[in-house]
Write a protein that holds these residues in place. Structure first.
Motif, mmCIF file in Angstrom:
data_model
loop_
_atom_site.group_PDB
_atom_site.id
_atom_site.type_symbol
_atom_site.label_atom_id
_atom_site.label_comp_id
_atom_site.label_asym_id
_atom_site.label_seq_id
_atom_site.Cartn_x
_atom_site.Cartn_y
_atom_site.Cartn_z
ATOM 1 N N ASP A 159 52.300 64.907 1.019
ATOM 2 C CA ASP A 159 53.501 65.631 0.592
ATOM 3 C C ASP A 159 54.638 64.658 0.294
ATOM 4 O OD1 ASP A 159 52.249 68.023 0.854
ATOM 5 O OD2 ASP A 159 53.611 68.860 2.364
ATOM 6 N N TYR A 160 54.733 63.642 1.136
ATOM 7 C CA TYR A 160 55.803 62.651 0.952
ATOM 8 C C TYR A 160 55.526 61.804 -0.291
ATOM 9 C CZ TYR A 160 59.125 58.911 2.103
ATOM 10 O OH TYR A 160 60.150 57.995 2.072
ATOM 11 N N ILE A 161 54.278 61.420 -0.440
ATOM 12 C CA ILE A 161 53.922 60.582 -1.593
ATOM 13 C C ILE A 161 54.081 61.369 -2.905
ATOM 14 C CG2 ILE A 161 51.959 59.419 -2.723
ATOM 15 C CD1 ILE A 161 51.142 58.442 0.079
ATOM 16 N N ALA A 162 53.758 62.655 -2.860
ATOM 17 C CA ALA A 162 53.894 63.492 -4.064
ATOM 18 C C ALA A 162 55.333 63.488 -4.569
ATOM 19 C CB ALA A 162 53.440 64.911 -3.766
ATOM 20 N N LEU A 163 56.274 63.376 -3.666
ATOM 21 C CA LEU A 163 57.697 63.371 -4.054
ATOM 22 C C LEU A 163 58.188 61.968 -4.405
ATOM 23 C CD1 LEU A 163 59.121 65.741 -1.300
ATOM 24 C CD2 LEU A 163 58.939 66.253 -3.730
ATOM 25 N N GLY A 164 57.275 61.040 -4.521
ATOM 26 C CA GLY A 164 57.685 59.669 -4.852
ATOM 27 C C GLY A 164 57.853 58.782 -3.628
ATOM 28 N N GLY A 165 57.391 59.266 -2.489
ATOM 29 C CA GLY A 165 57.506 58.493 -1.259
ATOM 30 C C GLY A 165 56.727 57.190 -1.328
ATOM 31 N N TYR A 166 57.241 56.197 -0.664
ATOM 32 C CA TYR A 166 56.692 54.843 -0.591
ATOM 33 C C TYR A 166 56.779 54.074 -1.918
ATOM 34 C CZ TYR A 166 55.254 55.673 4.201
ATOM 35 O OH TYR A 166 55.265 55.929 5.555
ATOM 36 N N ALA A 167 57.375 54.697 -2.954
ATOM 37 C CA ALA A 167 57.586 53.950 -4.193
ATOM 38 C C ALA A 167 58.617 52.854 -3.967
ATOM 39 C CB ALA A 167 58.040 54.893 -5.305
ATOM 40 N N ALA A 168 59.616 53.140 -3.131
ATOM 41 C CA ALA A 168 60.633 52.126 -2.846
ATOM 42 C C ALA A 168 60.019 50.960 -2.091
ATOM 43 C CB ALA A 168 61.775 52.742 -2.034
ATOM 44 N N VAL A 355 67.609 53.747 3.396
ATOM 45 C CA VAL A 355 67.172 52.494 2.767
ATOM 46 C C VAL A 355 66.259 52.714 1.553
ATOM 47 C CG1 VAL A 355 65.840 50.374 3.175
ATOM 48 C CG2 VAL A 355 67.583 51.107 4.826
ATOM 49 N N PRO A 356 65.213 53.552 1.656
ATOM 50 C CA PRO A 356 64.356 53.734 0.469
ATOM 51 C C PRO A 356 65.142 54.247 -0.736
ATOM 52 C CG PRO A 356 63.321 54.713 2.413
ATOM 53 C CD PRO A 356 64.703 54.324 2.813
ATOM 54 N N LEU A 357 66.120 55.116 -0.486
ATOM 55 C CA LEU A 357 66.916 55.655 -1.595
ATOM 56 C C LEU A 357 67.676 54.549 -2.301
ATOM 57 C CD1 LEU A 357 68.433 58.776 0.229
ATOM 58 C CD2 LEU A 357 66.527 58.756 -1.381
ATOM 59 N N ILE A 358 68.254 53.650 -1.502
ATOM 60 C CA ILE A 358 69.054 52.567 -2.089
ATOM 61 C C ILE A 358 68.159 51.616 -2.879
ATOM 62 C CG2 ILE A 358 70.506 50.572 -1.524
ATOM 63 C CD1 ILE A 358 71.428 52.238 0.971
ATOM 64 N N ILE A 359 67.005 51.307 -2.314
ATOM 65 C CA ILE A 359 66.099 50.384 -3.009
ATOM 66 C C ILE A 359 65.597 51.020 -4.307
ATOM 67 C CG2 ILE A 359 63.838 49.225 -2.855
ATOM 68 C CD1 ILE A 359 66.218 47.909 -1.300
ATOM 69 N N GLU A 360 65.275 52.298 -4.241
ATOM 70 C CA GLU A 360 64.727 52.953 -5.415
ATOM 71 C C GLU A 360 65.770 53.125 -6.515
ATOM 72 O OE1 GLU A 360 62.712 56.530 -4.403
ATOM 73 O OE2 GLU A 360 61.987 56.774 -6.464
ATOM 74 N N ARG A 361 66.950 53.628 -6.101
ATOM 75 C CA ARG A 361 67.936 53.968 -7.137
ATOM 76 C C ARG A 361 69.013 52.903 -7.327
ATOM 77 N NH1 ARG A 361 68.992 60.374 -5.943
ATOM 78 N NH2 ARG A 361 67.014 60.761 -4.912
ATOM 79 N N GLY A 362 69.054 51.920 -6.443
ATOM 80 C CA GLY A 362 69.989 50.818 -6.629
ATOM 81 C C GLY A 362 71.295 50.988 -5.872
#
Lengths: 646, 209
Positions: A159-168, A355-362
């Protein structure tokens, strides 16, 4: 490589392929039923509701028309629990009962129609609002960290990965150097969400630069402020977001070992974290050579033993070392010398989840939200005398008034706002004149309170400020470790003085004594618990000094809340002799009969406020008196004189 | 490495790694303490030894028994603010620490020197006068020097107590190492051929303490 399992992902591409595979199996048109099983909704029996949905779909033979029935973490609108949301139309049902389930299945899931009765209604306009994101409580929030809770079964990593989880994580490990990750976090000006608001990037840098050799990273999930539960909701509802942030941080710092410190009182958070770690390891997102990057990281969950003070960083680290969770002197920072004397970077749950949000979106995106000094969003647990209690996530800079009135829906029963306590036992109360203060680490500190971890207790006119200070001080009396004199003896003495004031035994010089003690506690305590424990006293004294003086000089509690200073009295001119209070009184202190005016035997009255609350508002015959003499009871057998409405 | 700092206006040389308290003592500057002992690790809980330090123009209050010396550090061991902290600390702890309405030894000296009114909060005191300030000297000495754990801490917050554990305390009457460490004289006074009578972990469990 024989021990490698088949599920391990060893490149960014494999992660992306997995995500696409998960999505391809999901028919976006088919409904998904999500039942909030956060702790608050569970207390209302939402787990039963979830199970009933599964049974009922089968019973009605429509399980094939539904993609999935999910039990999710907390959605935030705890006041209206149990909450059920049906996607993709986002139909939100509130205060759902077990018996509503068959109808929801037949009418909404199978039939596609909305059940008006179960929809949230705006209390002011009576407008029915079926779509979750249209509800004013949600509409004005900015749910970056917390918003995914409603889509995710926290026990399912897919479920987390489906939403783009761990992409960051993939981006950080495979496309960025540790230095670039650190710079991004520094640039974002992310500040610690646990209380102090220390810049996370600087903390990371200090740990990274401290020395070579082992380093540790820690998730602090020892949340314990009265009324605060945002970290719990993240850890229970979206544990992978925290783990992902932790691994990214470890990579930037150069740490290969982490701890998640979960307090004993959070069993679901513990279970879900353990499960999340197993699943992440299975996918190769934890362990050795994460995503084929060559970076290794392991994490261990440490359960606390139920001590508020263990949330203090040095105490928490002692606990992890197997010692008693008590603070120690930290003139050498834990970032340099923490667990086992090694550099240790500790951040709170919400900080890591950002942290993942910042890494992903800058960092640039993150900095576009918030105020000059406080970037991003903050989750608050909005509780107390407010209509919409629950968890809310708002951009920094929103004013307290917007939060309490626009999102919180204001004060119940038309009462008047009196104060809001932010920052828990370390924070302070802020009165009405500061309602337009923007939420910001430095603004709140400047007013004598603090952001803290995000507890926000709203108080109305019936709340006594001296009693509020006494409550928080008593809490710390039990929760302090008791090591140092200023905290232990200061709190004890403050508690004893405040209790005396609340009981009408205040004396001249008490206020000066309180100020003396508070200052010494702030200057001389061993750790931040003691250093800030007097804040509720100092702020109530600063903003409501007249209440202290009324208690001490006039034996009067202006809020008519302190039992020893308040009497209950039935106004004979208003009493309709309806017998309601008489029957409700638990000590049979109220005398009278039908047609005969009621009166309260003060000897028997325990001041439980029941009579005051049950007296119909059209009569309002029960009054509370404080600081004025009690009128004599009516002569026995006095008949009702109250004029009937014409 | 030798570094230079300033204590009460005097230039003082000290080995790096020592505490401000040690450096002050070497320079002949007296700082009062209650929980510090030269054979024990710094503990920093009585807070009596607090001093003001100034570094890069920033002033803060630290406890000298735990704060390491630094080059160029400016230390003030007496000031109205420091004196007030010491005074109020003694006033706060006095009701717990007193025996028969009096303070003894080092506590009495500090109370006199800083003008503490040891009865200031007495009328408000709802706790038990346990004649113990929880400085932990006994606990730490037993552990760190003697190598036993016959005494330890139990409880939390205002209910924290130092208690002895009978199973561990057989050798106590021949050891007596902690007797003279106790700043309130409790241990010696309460040990009358029966080890620490009246403050064992059993007394704590039964609610007597």
């Amino acid at each position: 490589m024989t021990d490698m399992n088949d599920n391990r992902l060893s490149s960014a591409k494999q992660l992306e392929t997995l995500r696409k595979t998960i999505l391809s199996k999901r028919d976006a048109e088919k409904p998904i039923i999500t039942v909030c099983t956060g702790t608050a909704c569970q207390a209302y029996g939402s787990l039963e509701i979830y199970r009933r949905f599964v049974e009922e779909l089968e019973r009605q033979g429509v399980e094939g028309s539904v993609l999935e029935t999910k039990s999710t973490g907390c959605h935030g609108f705890c006041e209206q629990g149990p909450v059920v949301v049906i996607f993709p139309r986002e139909i939100c049902y509130v205060r759902v009962q077990l018996d509503d389930v068959p109808e929801i299945v037949s009418t909404t899931v199978a039939g596609g129609d909305v059940i008006e009765r179960l929809v949230y209604r705006d209390p002011n306009t009576q407008e029915a609002i079926p779509k979750e994101s249209d509800i004013p409580f949600y509409k004005r929030q900015m749910r970056l960290v917390f918003g995914n809770n409603r889509y995710i079964d926290p026990r399912e990593i897919d479920d987390y990965i489906a939403l783009g989880g761990y992409a960051a994580l993939s981006k950080a490990l495979l496309r960025m150097t540790p230095g670039e990750v650190l710079e991004e976090i520094k640039e974002s000006n992310l500040r610690g969400r646990g209380g102090g608001g220390f810049p996370a990037g600087l903390k990371w840098e200090t740990t990274r630069d401290a020395s070579t050799g082992s380093k540790y990273v820690i998730v602090n999930c020892d949340e314990g402020d009265p009324g605060a539960y945002m970290d719990r909701a993240i850890m229970e509802g979206n544990p992978h977001a925290v783990l992902e942030g932790l691994v990214i941080g470890a990579y930037a710092i150069g740490s290969h070992d982490g701890f998640v410190y979960v307090r004993q009182e959070y069993p679901i958070a513990y279970e879900n974290t353990m499960n999340a770690i197993d699943q992440a390891r299975d996918y190769g997102l934890l362990g050795s050579d994460i995503l084929g990057s060559g970076f290794d990281f392991e994490v261990v969950v440490h359960r606390g033993a139920g001590a508020f003070v263990s949330g203090e960083s040095t105490a928490l680290m002692s606990a992890i070392e197997g010692k008693v969770g008590e603070p120690r002197m930290k003139y050498i920072r834990t970032a340099v010398s923490g667990v086992k004397g090694m550099p240790t970077c500790l951040n709170n749950v919400e900080t890591w989840a950002n942290v993942p949000l910042i890494i992903e979106r800058g960092a640039g995106w993150f900095k576009s939200i918030g105020t000059e000094g406080s970037k991003g969003t903050k989750i608050f647990s909005l509780v107390g005398k407010v209509n919409n209690t629950g968890l809310v996530e708002v951009p920094m800079g929103m004013t307290l008034r917007q939060l309490i009135y626009d999102i919180g829906g204001g004060i119940p029963q038309g009462k008047k706002f009196k104060a809001v306590q932010t920052g828990g036992p370390s924070g302070g109360v802020l009165p009405e004149q500061y309602l337009d203060t923007p939420i910001d680490f430095d603004e709140l500190t400047g007013l004598g309170s603090m952001m803290g971890s995000g507890g926000m207790v709203v108080m109305d006119e019936d709340t006594c400020m001296v009693d509020t200070a006494r409550y928080f001080v008593s809490f710390c009396c039990d929760e302090s470790c008791g090591q140092c004199i200023p905290c232990r003896e200061g709190l004890r003495t403050l508690r004893d003085i405040l209790t005396d004031i609340c009981e009408g035994k205040g004396k001249g010089g008490d206020i000066e004594a309180i100020e003396d003690i508070a200052e010494v506690m702030e200057d001389a305590s061993l750790c931040a618990l003691g250093g800030t424990a007097a804040n509720p006293v100092l702020t109530t004294l600063k903003y409501f000094r007249d209440e202290y003086e009324a208690h001490i000089k006039e034996n009067r509690c202006p809020a008519e809340a302190c039992k020893a200073l308040t009497s209950y009295y039935v106004d004979p001119a208003k009493c309709s002799a309806c017998m309601i209070c008489l029957r409700a009184c638990p000590t049979e202190a109220i005398h009278g009969e039908k047609g005969i005016v009621h009166w309260i035997d003060q000897e028997k009255c325990i001041k439980c406020t029941t009579c005051y609350e049950v007296c119909p508002t059209r009569f309002s015959a029960v009054r509370r008196l404080s600081g004025e003499p009690l009128p004599p009871p009516p002569a026995p057998g006095t008949k009702v004189t109250r004029e009937k409405k014409r | 490495m030798t570094i230079t700092l300033q204590i009460d206006g005097k230039e003082v040389k000290a080995e790096s790694g020592v505490t401000v308290l040690e450096a002050a003592r070497q320079a002949g500057v007296h700082i009062p303490t209650l929980c510090e002992h030269d054979r024990l690790m710094p503990y920093g809980v009585c807070r009596i030894c607090c001093v003001e330090v100034e570094k890069k123009g920033r002033k803060r209050i630290v406890v000298s028994c735990g704060y390491p010396v630094e080059n160029g550090l400016v230390v003030t061991t007496r000031s109205p603010r420091i004196d007030r902290i010491r005074k109020v600390l003694i006033e706060l702890v006095a009701p717990t620490a007193m025996a028969d309405g009096l303070l003894a030894g080092e506590m009495k000296k500090i109370a006199t020197e800083y003008g503490a009114d040891i009865h200031r909060f007495e009328s408000r005191f709802t706790g038990k006068p346990i004649r113990c300030i929880l400085c932990g000297k006994c606990v730490r000495y037993c552990d760190e020097v003697v190598g036993k754990q016959a005494i330890g801490f139990v409880g939390r917050g205002v209910d924290r107590r130092a208690v002895f554990f009978p199973e561990q305390a057989r050798a106590c009457l021949t050891c007596e190492a902690c007797f003279n460490l106790c700043p309130t004289g409790k241990i010696a006074a309460d040990t009358d051929f029966v080890v620490f009578d009246g403050f064992s972990v059993d007394d704590y469990s039964s609610g007597e303490l």
